[in-house]
Design a protein around this motif. Structure first.
Motif, short mmCIF file in Angstrom:
data_model
loop_
_atom_site.label_atom_id
_atom_site.label_comp_id
_atom_site.label_asym_id
_atom_site.label_seq_id
_atom_site.Cartn_x
_atom_site.Cartn_y
_atom_site.Cartn_z
N ASP A 1 0.42 -1.58 -0.63
CA ASP A 1 0.14 0.31 0.16
C ASP A 1 0.54 1.30 -0.17
O ASP A 1 0.39 2.21 -0.62
CB ASP A 1 -1.12 0.24 1.31
N ALA A 2 2.03 1.56 0.47
CA ALA A 2 2.84 2.41 0.04
C ALA A 2 4.50 1.93 0.88
O ALA A 2 4.29 0.24 0.79
CB ALA A 2 2.90 2.95 1.76
N VAL A 3 5.37 2.28 -0.14
CA VAL A 3 6.85 1.28 -0.17
C VAL A 3 7.53 2.79 0.05
O VAL A 3 7.07 4.26 -0.04
CB VAL A 3 7.03 1.21 -1.20
N VAL A 4 7.99 2.03 0.71
CA VAL A 4 9.90 3.46 1.45
C VAL A 4 11.24 2.37 0.68
O VAL A 4 11.42 1.67 0.62
CB VAL A 4 9.97 3.08 2.38
N ILE A 5 11.68 3.92 -0.19
CA ILE A 5 12.60 3.39 -1.12
C ILE A 5 14.03 3.40 -0.08
O ILE A 5 13.99 4.50 0.04
CB ILE A 5 12.95 4.08 -2.48
N ALA A 6 14.77 2.93 0.95
CA ALA A 6 15.60 3.02 1.06
C ALA A 6 17.22 2.81 1.26
O ALA A 6 17.83 1.34 1.76
CB ALA A 6 15.34 2.60 2.49
N THR A 7 17.39 2.25 -0.54
CA THR A 7 18.99 1.98 -1.15
C THR A 7 19.90 2.02 -0.88
O THR A 7 20.74 1.42 -0.88
CB THR A 7 17.97 1.23 -2.54
N GLY A 8 19.84 3.21 -0.36
CA GLY A 8 21.43 3.76 -0.27
C GLY A 8 21.83 4.55 -1.45
O GLY A 8 21.93 4.52 -2.11
N ALA A 9 23.56 4.55 -0.94
CA ALA A 9 24.11 4.96 -2.15
C ALA A 9 25.22 3.00 -1.90
O ALA A 9 25.64 3.04 -0.90
CB ALA A 9 24.91 6.37 -2.39
N ALA A 10 25.78 3.18 -3.57
CA ALA A 10 27.24 2.55 -3.72
C ALA A 10 28.30 3.24 -3.35
O ALA A 10 28.11 4.81 -3.98
CB ALA A 10 26.64 1.41 -4.93
N ALA A 11 29.54 2.83 -3.37
CA ALA A 11 30.87 3.29 -3.16
C ALA A 11 30.85 3.46 -5.12
O ALA A 11 30.97 2.41 -5.76
CB ALA A 11 32.04 2.71 -2.20
N ARG A 12 31.49 4.76 -4.67
CA ARG A 12 31.64 4.39 -6.80
C ARG A 12 32.74 3.78 -7.02
O ARG A 12 34.13 3.90 -6.13
CB ARG A 12 32.04 6.63 -7.17
N VAL B 1 43.54 1.94 -1.20
CA VAL B 1 42.05 2.17 -0.54
C VAL B 1 40.88 3.03 -1.88
O VAL B 1 42.04 4.37 -1.94
CB VAL B 1 41.31 1.71 0.91
N VAL B 2 40.44 3.14 -2.14
CA VAL B 2 39.75 3.95 -3.12
C VAL B 2 38.25 4.66 -2.89
O VAL B 2 37.10 4.10 -2.29
CB VAL B 2 39.45 3.76 -4.78
N GLY B 3 38.72 5.57 -2.02
CA GLY B 3 37.18 5.92 -2.19
C GLY B 3 37.08 7.73 -1.81
O GLY B 3 36.83 8.92 -1.93
N ILE B 4 35.90 8.01 -3.27
CA ILE B 4 36.09 8.54 -4.38
C ILE B 4 34.99 8.96 -4.46
O ILE B 4 34.40 9.48 -5.29
CB ILE B 4 36.97 8.48 -5.55
N GLY B 5 34.13 8.95 -3.65
CA GLY B 5 32.58 9.19 -3.04
C GLY B 5 31.59 8.02 -3.33
O GLY B 5 32.38 6.70 -3.27
N ALA B 6 30.48 8.50 -3.61
CA ALA B 6 29.36 7.49 -3.68
C ALA B 6 28.41 7.26 -4.16
O ALA B 6 27.79 9.33 -4.66
CB ALA B 6 28.29 7.23 -2.60
N VAL B 7 27.47 6.61 -5.18
CA VAL B 7 26.32 7.03 -6.49
C VAL B 7 24.84 6.42 -5.81
O VAL B 7 25.02 5.55 -5.75
CB VAL B 7 27.07 6.34 -7.60
N PRO B 8 23.77 7.18 -5.81
CA PRO B 8 22.57 6.23 -5.25
C PRO B 8 22.19 5.12 -5.56
O PRO B 8 22.65 4.59 -7.07
CB PRO B 8 22.08 7.93 -5.72
N ASN B 9 21.64 3.99 -5.39
CA ASN B 9 21.31 3.21 -5.98
C ASN B 9 20.06 3.11 -6.57
O ASN B 9 19.15 2.54 -5.33
CB ASN B 9 21.54 1.88 -4.39
N ASP B 10 19.76 3.14 -7.35
CA ASP B 10 18.16 3.79 -8.16
C ASP B 10 18.60 3.48 -9.50
O ASP B 10 16.82 3.23 -10.05
CB ASP B 10 18.70 5.50 -8.42
#
Length: 419
Positions: free
Chosen positions: A102-113, A233-242
């Motif tokens: 009846d309602a859905v909550v999208i909470a799939t976050g982001a993935a490491a770039r 280790v690569v930490g260059i941001g994140a991209v939304p999991n959409d």
């Protein structure tokens, strides 16, 4: 007739949204879907306590099976959502099953770039428990560690690796670490923090190529120099999991486009929260996407309220807040320092016991943000003042009048000698 809410995403935002539905009085069915098979866990320790071996996986647990059962939350773990059927009000899962909602909550976050450099092995990102476990194993071996990216994740991993006795170099094309957030002047203090703890830095230069394999890597920089590394280790941001929403009809533009109530535009029974949501902030008068732990928690609670009480909708207008533990500093950021046109520093970041607050003002003359280090009272005061829309002069006077924090006890060394 009983209603069903499906929450897609089992990290902090999804878990807190599911729990908040119950605390708000929702008495229907709540289903929490997670791609990872393990019980929901917290992610901030992955670059710090868990990576260092100080915490085991159980200590990062967010929601056990027993707690979920007590709260009436159904867990569907180890299966990813692959499609959202808005017209049919269904979430399609990778195992072929469908969940009506009846309602859905999208909470799939982001993935490491993803790393653009792909040597044979030895290059890591840190976003999941599995990522942290793999890096933890490599850090048990001797050899230099090169961290690509001077943001929060990069700095925290650098501090952890250094505490484990590794030789560490941080590389970033910006002139200072976290300069995008705090500006170059305050950023220089973070550079000095790295140096005081024996970490080398190469700021203002990028990475051109990484070759070799784990234990014997070469990191070639854009100025032609090469850094040897056992681990990178690569930490260059994140991209939304959409990506799984591509054919859903839900508007996607750097995340799920939402209104001020966290509802997807033109899909009122679809909500999005946390890193994957780009919502209209009534205070800023623009759409924003925020990749912070606190934001995911607070937005999940707001969405739960609006689902449970549709006749009493609450707009989501937070004052941004994020923290980062780096060496012996607890850096806390409130508001939007990036919008500041100038700043003033209260306190000292160069002494043996650093504690300070950098206050930022914009063209309106109001306080738009603050960065505090080891000064909880200044953080609380600054957050309150940003919320109130205080003037910069008033904020400076109030923060300057605060008493210094009590002396912190000396850290007790853990096994291996790391505080």
């Amino acid at each position: 007739m009983s209603r069903t809410v499906v929450v897609v995403g089992s990290s902090i935002g999804g878990v807190r949204a599911a729990q908040a539905l119950r605390s708000e009085g929702f008495d229907g069915r709540v289903v929490l879907v997670g791609e990872e098979a393990q019980a929901p866990y917290d992610k901030p320790p992955l670059s710090k306590q868990f990576l260092a071996g100080e915490w085991d996986a159980d200590r990062t647990l967010l929601l056990s099976e027993e707690a979920a059962e007590r709260a009436g939350i159904e867990l569907r773990l180890g299966v990813a959502a692959t499609r959202l059927d808005v017209a049919g009000r269904q979430v399609l899962l990778a195992d072929g099953s469908r969940l009506d909602y009846d309602a859905v909550v999208i909470a799939t976050g982001a993935a490491a770039r993803p790393s653009p450099w792909r040597p044979g092995s030895g290059v890591h990102v840190v976003r999941t428990l599995q990522d942290s476990q793999a890096l933890q194993a490599d850090l048990q071996h001797d050899g230099p560690v090169v961290v690509v990216g001077g943001g929060f994740i990069g700095a925290e991993v650098a501090g952890t690796a250094r505490g484990l006795g590794r030789e560490v170099t941080v590389v970033d094309p910006l002139p200072t670490p976290i300069g995008r957030v705090v500006g170059p002047e305050i950023g220089r203090y973070f550079t000095e923090l790295h140096h005081r703890h024996g970490v080398s830095t190469r700021f203002g230069v990028g990475v051109e190529e990484i070759t070799g394999s784990a234990g014997d890597l070469r990191v070639r920089l854009t100025d032609g120099t090469e850094l040897p590394a056992g681990t990178v280790v690569v930490g260059i941001g994140a991209v939304p999991n959409d990506g799984w929403l591509a054919d859903s009809g839900v508007p996607i533009d750097n995340g799920v486009l939402c209104d001020e109530y966290s509802r997807a535009v033109d899909a009122p029974d679809v909500y999005a929260i946390g890193d994957v949501a780009r919502w209209f902030h009534p205070g800023h008068r623009e759409h924003v996407r925020v990749e912070h732990w606190t934001n995911a928690v607070e937005q999940g609670m707001c969405a739960a309220h609006n689902i449970t009480h549709p006749d009493d909708l609450r707009s989501y207008r937070p004052v941004e807040y994020v923290w980062s533990d780096q060496y012996d500093w607890k850096a806390q950021i409130v508001g939007r320092p990036t919008r500041g046109t100038r700043h003033e520093l209260v306190g000292d970041l160069a002494g043996e016991k650093p504690r300070a607050a950098a206050l930022y003002t914009d063209d309106t003359g109001r306080l738009c943000g603050a960065v505090t280090v080891n000064w909880p009272k200044a953080l609380a005061q600054s957050r309150r003042l940003v919320t109130e829309g205080a003037t910069f002069d008033d904020a400076m006077a109030r923060v300057s009048a605060l008493p210094p924090p009590a002396a912190r006890p000396a850290p007790v060394p853990a096994a291996g000698g790391r505080p």
